[in-house]
Design an enzyme around this catalytic site. Structure first.
Site, PDB file in Angstrom:
ATOM      1  N   GLU A 248      -0.311   1.825 -15.624  1.00  0.00           N
ATOM      2  CA  GLU A 248      -0.748   0.903 -14.552  1.00  0.00           C
ATOM      3  C   GLU A 248      -1.965   0.104 -15.016  1.00  0.00           C
ATOM      4  O   GLU A 248      -2.036  -1.107 -14.854  1.00  0.00           O
ATOM      5  CB  GLU A 248      -1.085   1.705 -13.283  1.00  0.00           C
ATOM      6  CG  GLU A 248      -1.760   0.905 -12.184  1.00  0.00           C
ATOM      7  CD  GLU A 248      -0.809   0.406 -11.099  1.00  0.00           C
ATOM      8  OE1 GLU A 248       0.278   0.987 -10.941  1.00  0.00           O
ATOM      9  OE2 GLU A 248      -1.170  -0.581 -10.431  1.00  0.00           O
TER      10      GLU A 248
ATOM     11  N   GLY B 203       0.814  -1.215   0.000  1.00  0.00           N
ATOM     12  CA  GLY B 203       0.000   0.000   0.000  1.00  0.00           C
ATOM     13  C   GLY B 203       0.844   1.260   0.000  1.00  0.00           C
ATOM     14  O   GLY B 203       0.361   2.330   0.348  1.00  0.00           O
TER      15      GLY B 203
ATOM     16  N   ASP C 264      -1.117   8.297  -6.802  1.00  0.00           N
ATOM     17  CA  ASP C 264       0.187   7.690  -6.508  1.00  0.00           C
ATOM     18  C   ASP C 264       1.258   8.181  -7.481  1.00  0.00           C
ATOM     19  O   ASP C 264       2.369   8.542  -7.090  1.00  0.00           O
ATOM     20  CB  ASP C 264       0.103   6.156  -6.611  1.00  0.00           C
ATOM     21  CG  ASP C 264      -0.904   5.572  -5.640  1.00  0.00           C
ATOM     22  OD1 ASP C 264      -1.389   6.313  -4.763  1.00  0.00           O
ATOM     23  OD2 ASP C 264      -1.214   4.377  -5.770  1.00  0.00           O
TER      24      ASP C 264
HETATM   25  C1  GLA Z   1      -4.445   2.995  -4.883  1.00  0.00           C
HETATM   26  C2  GLA Z   1      -4.636   3.703  -6.220  1.00  0.00           C
HETATM   27  C3  GLA Z   1      -4.839   5.203  -6.018  1.00  0.00           C
HETATM   28  C4  GLA Z   1      -5.934   5.469  -4.986  1.00  0.00           C
HETATM   29  C5  GLA Z   1      -5.691   4.654  -3.716  1.00  0.00           C
HETATM   30  C6  GLA Z   1      -6.817   4.796  -2.723  1.00  0.00           C
HETATM   31  O1  GLA Z   1      -3.238   3.395  -4.284  1.00  0.00           O
HETATM   32  O2  GLA Z   1      -3.530   3.511  -7.067  1.00  0.00           O
HETATM   33  O3  GLA Z   1      -5.144   5.816  -7.246  1.00  0.00           O
HETATM   34  O4  GLA Z   1      -7.194   5.238  -5.517  1.00  0.00           O
HETATM   35  O5  GLA Z   1      -5.522   3.285  -4.005  1.00  0.00           O
HETATM   36  O6  GLA Z   1      -6.913   6.114  -2.314  1.00  0.00           O
END
Ligand code: GLA
Length: 337
Positions: free
Chosen positions: A136, A103, A148
Site C-alpha cells: 500500500e 473507508g 485493514d
Molecule cells: C486506514 C488505514 C489503517 C488505519 C485506519 C484508521 O484505514 O489503512 O491502517 O490507520 O485508516 O484507523
C-alpha cells in the site's frame, strides 16, 4: 486449473488511528469484498477489472517503482507482485463489491486478493498482512497501519478481531447474537492519499516525542502536552486505546447499550480531538441515535468522509443509504475452480 481468491473489506468497530502508533483496534470483516478469478501460469500477472479501466500487466520480476504504473489501480497489483515474488504468473479478472474510497478498506482488499491469488504465505497471516501493508505504501505513498490488511486476511466469521498493533497478537471477540452492524455511506468520497492521514500520523509521532509511547501513555499524560493540537491528537489515541478494551469486554458480556455509548464517545473523539469527521458523518451519527433499536454509531476507518457504522438490533429500520448490514464475515480464501 482455475482459481478464485476472495478478500473482504472491513469496518472498524473501534480503535481508529491507533494502529500505526502500536495501539489497539477492533475491526471485523464485512460481506463485501474483492474477488479474483483466473489461471496461474506464464511470466506475467495480467488482470482486467470490471470496475476500473485498463489492464494491469506486471512482469513477474516486478517493476522498479509500482507508484508509476498505469492504470493507477494496477499500482496495487505491481506492489503486491514485488512483495510476493510469485514463481508463476496469473491471468484473470478482478471483481469487487466494495465501493472504492468509502473507508471500507477497498485497497487492502485488492492487495489481499492479489496476494492470496499469487499464493502469499497462508501459514503466517501477519507476514502476509505486512507484505500487503508495505505494498500500500509503495503503491500510493500512504503510511498506513496494518489493521485493514490483517483483518482482511485473518478475519473469522461471527468474530471481531482485537488486534494489538504492537505485538501483532490477535484475539477473536464473539459478536453478540442479538446485534448487527449497518454501514451507511455519507456520500462523501474519501481519498486516503490526498487526505491529512500522513499529517495526523506525524502529529501523533510529535506527541510521542513529548510524552513517550502513546500506546503506554494514559489520557492524563496527554494533558501535559502544551501544544493544543498535539494534545488533542494524543488524547484521542490514548482514550481510543482504552475504548477498544472497554468495547471488547462489553461485546463479550453482551452489554450492548454500553457498547453503543462507547461508539458514540469514539465518534466524538474522532470529531473533536482527531478532527477527521465531517458534518455529513456527524449528521448521520446524530440522526440514527434516536432510532429505536440503535445502540450507537460512529465514523469507521480513517474518516475524512466515507461511512458510519451503526450497532443495532438485527433488522432495525434505518431510513438511510445502507451499503451493507450483517454480522462479522470470514477472511480471505483461495479455492480451485
Ligand atoms: C486506514 C488505514 C489503517 C488505519 C485506519 C484508521 O484505514 O489503512 O491502517 O490507520 O485508516 O484507523
Amino acid at each position: 486449473m482455475g482459481l478464485r481468491a476472495w478478500a473482504p473489506g472491513r469496518v472498524n468497530l473501534i480503535g481508529d488511528h491507533t494502529d500505526y502508533m502500536g495501539g489497539l483496534a477492533l475491526p471485523m470483516a464485512i460481506g463485501l469484498g474483492t474477488e479474483i478469478t483466473g489461471d496461474r501460469g506464464g511470466n506475467w500477472v495480467m488482470l482486467g477489472s470490471d470496475g476500473f479501466e485498463g489492464v494491469a500487466e506486471i512482469p513477474l520480476d516486478g517493476v522498479p517503482d509500482p507508484a508509476t504504473v498505469e492504470p493507477p489501480w494496477a499500482r496495487y497489483v505491481a506492489a503486491v507482485v514485488r512483495e510476493v515474488r510469485p514463481r508463476d504468473g496469473l491471468v484473470g479478472m478482478v471483481h469487487s463489491t466494495l465501493p472504492a474510497g468509502s473507508g471500507l478498506a477497498s485497497s487492502a482488499a485488492l492487495e489481499v486478493a492479489v496476494a492470496t491469488a499469487l499464493g502469499a504465505d497462508r501459514v503466517n497471516p501477519v507476514a502476509a498482512a505486512q507484505a500487503c501493508q508495505r505494498a500500500e505504501e509503495a503503491a500510493v505513498g500512504v503510511p498506513c497501519g496494518i489493521m485493514d490488511q490483517l483483518v482482511s486476511i485473518a478475519a473469522v466469521e461471527g468474530m471481531a478481531l482485537r488486534i494489538d498493533c504492537d505485538t501483532l497478537g490477535i484475539d477473536t471477540v464473539p459478536f453478540p447474537e442479538d446485534a448487527e452492524v449497518v454501514v451507511i455511506h455519507s456520500g462523501e468520497h474519501r481519498e486516503l492519499t490526498t487526505s491529512a492521514y500522513a499529517e495526523r500520523r506525524a502529529e501523533c509521532e510529535a506527541a510521542e516525542r513529548i510524552i513517550g509511547r502513546l500506546r503506554d501513555a494514559d489520557p492524563v499524560d496527554a494533558e501535559h502536552i502544551d501544544d493544543p493540537v498535539l494534545r488533542r491528537r494524543a488524547r484521542h489515541v490514548t482514550t481510543e486505546n482504552e475504548r477498544v478494551d472497554a468495547l471488547t469486554s462489553a461485546l463479550a458480556q453482551g452489554q450492548l447499550a454500553f457498547a453503543g455509548e462507547l461508539l458514540v464517545a469514539s465518534h466524538a473523539s474522532m470529531r473533536d480531538d482527531f478532527e477527521v469527521s465531517t458534518p455529513a458523518l456527524d449528521k448521520i451519527v446524530g440522526a440514527v441515535r434516536g432510532v429505536p433499536g440503535v445502540y450507537g454509531a460512529r465514523v469507521t476507518g480513517a474518516g475524512f468522509g466515507g461511512c458510519v457504522i451503526v450497532l443495532c438490533r438485527p433488522k432495525t429500520r434505518l431510513n438511510m443509504p445502507v451499503v451493507w448490514r450483517g454480522r462479522p464475515a470470514a477472511g480471505a480464501s483461495l479455492s480451485a475452480t
